[in-house]
Write a protein that holds these residues in place. Structure first.
Motif, PDB file in Angstrom:
ATOM      1  N   VAL A 121       0.790  -1.259  -0.124  1.00 51.60           N
ATOM      2  CA  VAL A 121       0.061   0.132   0.075  1.00 51.60           C
ATOM      3  C   VAL A 121       0.912   1.119   0.069  1.00 51.60           C
ATOM      4  O   VAL A 121       1.874   1.284   0.969  1.00 51.60           O
ATOM      5  N   CYS A 122       0.661   2.090  -0.851  1.00 52.78           N
ATOM      6  CA  CYS A 122       1.543   3.570  -0.969  1.00 52.78           C
ATOM      7  C   CYS A 122       0.598   4.619  -0.619  1.00 52.78           C
ATOM      8  O   CYS A 122      -0.512   4.899  -1.249  1.00 52.78           O
ATOM      9  N   TYR A 123       0.943   5.412   0.516  1.00 52.44           N
ATOM     10  CA  TYR A 123       0.160   6.273   0.957  1.00 52.44           C
ATOM     11  C   TYR A 123       0.900   7.450   0.456  1.00 52.44           C
ATOM     12  O   TYR A 123       2.117   7.937   0.528  1.00 52.44           O
ATOM     13  N   VAL A 124      -0.052   8.531  -0.073  1.00 49.00           N
ATOM     14  CA  VAL A 124       0.407   9.749  -0.527  1.00 49.00           C
ATOM     15  C   VAL A 124      -0.319  10.947  -0.115  1.00 49.00           C
ATOM     16  O   VAL A 124      -1.611  10.677   0.068  1.00 49.00           O
ATOM     17  N   THR A 125       0.429  12.148   0.652  1.00 49.73           N
ATOM     18  CA  THR A 125      -0.549  13.069   1.197  1.00 49.73           C
ATOM     19  C   THR A 125      -0.958  14.070  -0.095  1.00 49.73           C
ATOM     20  O   THR A 125      -0.129  14.263  -1.080  1.00 49.73           O
ATOM     21  N   ARG A 126      -2.206  14.580   0.193  1.00 57.63           N
ATOM     22  CA  ARG A 126      -2.661  15.169  -0.923  1.00 57.63           C
ATOM     23  C   ARG A 126      -2.004  16.544  -1.066  1.00 57.63           C
ATOM     24  O   ARG A 126      -2.346  17.124  -2.374  1.00 57.63           O
ATOM     25  N   ASP A 127      -1.031  17.029  -0.489  1.00 58.96           N
ATOM     26  CA  ASP A 127      -0.204  18.386  -1.048  1.00 58.96           C
ATOM     27  C   ASP A 127       0.872  17.816  -1.640  1.00 58.96           C
ATOM     28  O   ASP A 127       1.825  18.517  -2.109  1.00 58.96           O
ATOM     29  N   GLY A 128       1.230  16.545  -1.748  1.00 60.19           N
ATOM     30  CA  GLY A 128       2.402  15.868  -2.540  1.00 60.19           C
ATOM     31  C   GLY A 128       3.700  15.981  -1.723  1.00 60.19           C
ATOM     32  O   GLY A 128       4.645  15.882  -2.389  1.00 60.19           O
ATOM     33  N   GLU A 129       3.456  16.261  -0.430  1.00 54.79           N
ATOM     34  CA  GLU A 129       5.015  16.373   0.428  1.00 54.79           C
ATOM     35  C   GLU A 129       5.298  15.289   0.820  1.00 54.79           C
ATOM     36  O   GLU A 129       6.724  15.290   1.181  1.00 54.79           O
ATOM     37  N   ARG A 130       4.650  14.174   1.118  1.00 55.87           N
ATOM     38  CA  ARG A 130       5.282  12.836   1.744  1.00 55.87           C
ATOM     39  C   ARG A 130       4.390  11.759   0.929  1.00 55.87           C
ATOM     40  O   ARG A 130       3.242  11.801   0.471  1.00 55.87           O
ATOM     41  N   SER A 131       5.287  10.362   0.905  1.00 47.97           N
ATOM     42  CA  SER A 131       4.494   9.448   0.441  1.00 47.97           C
ATOM     43  C   SER A 131       5.274   8.125   1.388  1.00 47.97           C
ATOM     44  O   SER A 131       6.577   8.233   1.732  1.00 47.97           O
ATOM     45  N   TYR A 132       4.742   7.111   1.415  1.00 45.55           N
ATOM     46  CA  TYR A 132       5.355   6.138   2.208  1.00 45.55           C
ATOM     47  C   TYR A 132       4.641   4.619   1.946  1.00 45.55           C
ATOM     48  O   TYR A 132       3.518   4.588   1.468  1.00 45.55           O
ATOM     49  N   GLN A 133       5.543   3.661   1.459  1.00 44.23           N
ATOM     50  CA  GLN A 133       5.035   2.457   0.981  1.00 44.23           C
ATOM     51  C   GLN A 133       5.401   1.471   2.213  1.00 44.23           C
ATOM     52  O   GLN A 133       6.199   1.402   3.068  1.00 44.23           O
ATOM     53  N   ARG A 134       3.958   0.660   2.408  1.00 49.12           N
ATOM     54  CA  ARG A 134       3.792  -0.483   3.584  1.00 49.12           C
ATOM     55  C   ARG A 134       3.772  -1.745   2.819  1.00 49.12           C
ATOM     56  O   ARG A 134       2.742  -1.928   2.263  1.00 49.12           O
ATOM     57  N   ASN A 135       4.410  -2.697   3.272  1.00 52.26           N
ATOM     58  CA  ASN A 135       4.220  -4.121   2.871  1.00 52.26           C
ATOM     59  C   ASN A 135       3.086  -4.807   3.742  1.00 52.26           C
ATOM     60  O   ASN A 135       3.217  -4.502   4.930  1.00 52.26           O
TER      61      ASN A 135
END
Length: 159
Positions: A121-135
Motif C-alpha cells: 500500500v502506498c500512501y501519498v499526502t494530498r499536498d504531495g509533500e510525503r509518500s510512504y510504502q508499506r508491505n
C-alpha cells in the motif's frame, strides 16, 4: 469529502496513465511526483485491474508490478491522506491491508496468470509533500477481511 475523492481519483488516473504509457506520460503535479519518487523503481505491468472472487466479492487492484530487487510480483494499492496525517501508523492500515489481501485472494481464486507474492500500500499526502510504502501481511489481511465479512453477515441477520 468531495475534495478528497477528487484528489484520489486524479492521482489514480495519473498513475494509470503513467503505467499504461510505459512511463512516457508523467504528471508534473506534486501528488503524482510524491508517488513517483516512492514507486519509480518498480516495473509495472498492469493498472486498474478488476478482480472477482467466486464467493461474491470483487474490486479493482490499482496495479501489478515487478520488484526489481528480487523479481517478485507485487499487487499495489494507492491511498491519499490529509497533509498532517501520519503515514507510517495510519489508522486505516487494518482496512487497507484487508482490502489488498482480499484482491490478491481474488486473483488466486480466478487462477490468474498474475499471482502476486506480496502486496504494497502506498500512501501519498494530498499536498504531495510525503509518500510512504508499506508491505501488507497477506495472511493477517485475509483473516481481517474474512472476519469483517462474517460480522457484516451477522449484522444483516439482525435487520
Amino acid at each position: 469529502n468531495d475534495k478528497a475523492l477528487e484528489d484520489g481519483n486524479r492521482l489514480h488516473a495519473q498513475i494509470e496513465d503513467y503505467i499504461t504509457s510505459k512511463g512516457k506520460r508523467v504528471a508534473e503535479e506534486p501528488m503524482f511526483m510524491a508517488w513517483y519518487e516512492e514507486m519509480k523503481d518498480f516495473d509495472f505491468i498492469a493498472a486498474e485491474s478488476f478482480v472477482y472472487h467466486s464467493s461474491g466479492y470483487g474490486g479493482t487492484i490499482d496495479a501489478i508490478g515487478i520488484d526489481p530487487e528480487d523479481g517478485a510480483l507485487v499487487a499495489f494499492d494507492w491511498k491519499t491522506k490529509k497533509p498532517g496525517d501520519p503515514l507510517t501508523t495510519t489508522p486505516s492500515w487494518p482496512k487497507d491491508m484487508a482490502q489488498l489481501s482480499a484482491y490478491i485472494g481474488a486473483l488466486n481464486d480466478m487462477d490468474s496468470a498474475w499471482l502476486p507474492e506480496r502486496g504494497i500500500v502506498c500512501y501519498v499526502t494530498r499536498d504531495g509533500e510525503r509518500s510512504y510504502q508499506r508491505n501488507i501481511d497477506y495472511e493477517l489481511g485475509l483473516e481481517l477481511f474474512e472476519s469483517s465479512r462474517a460480522m457484516n453477515n451477522l449484522v444483516e441477520k439482525t435487520k
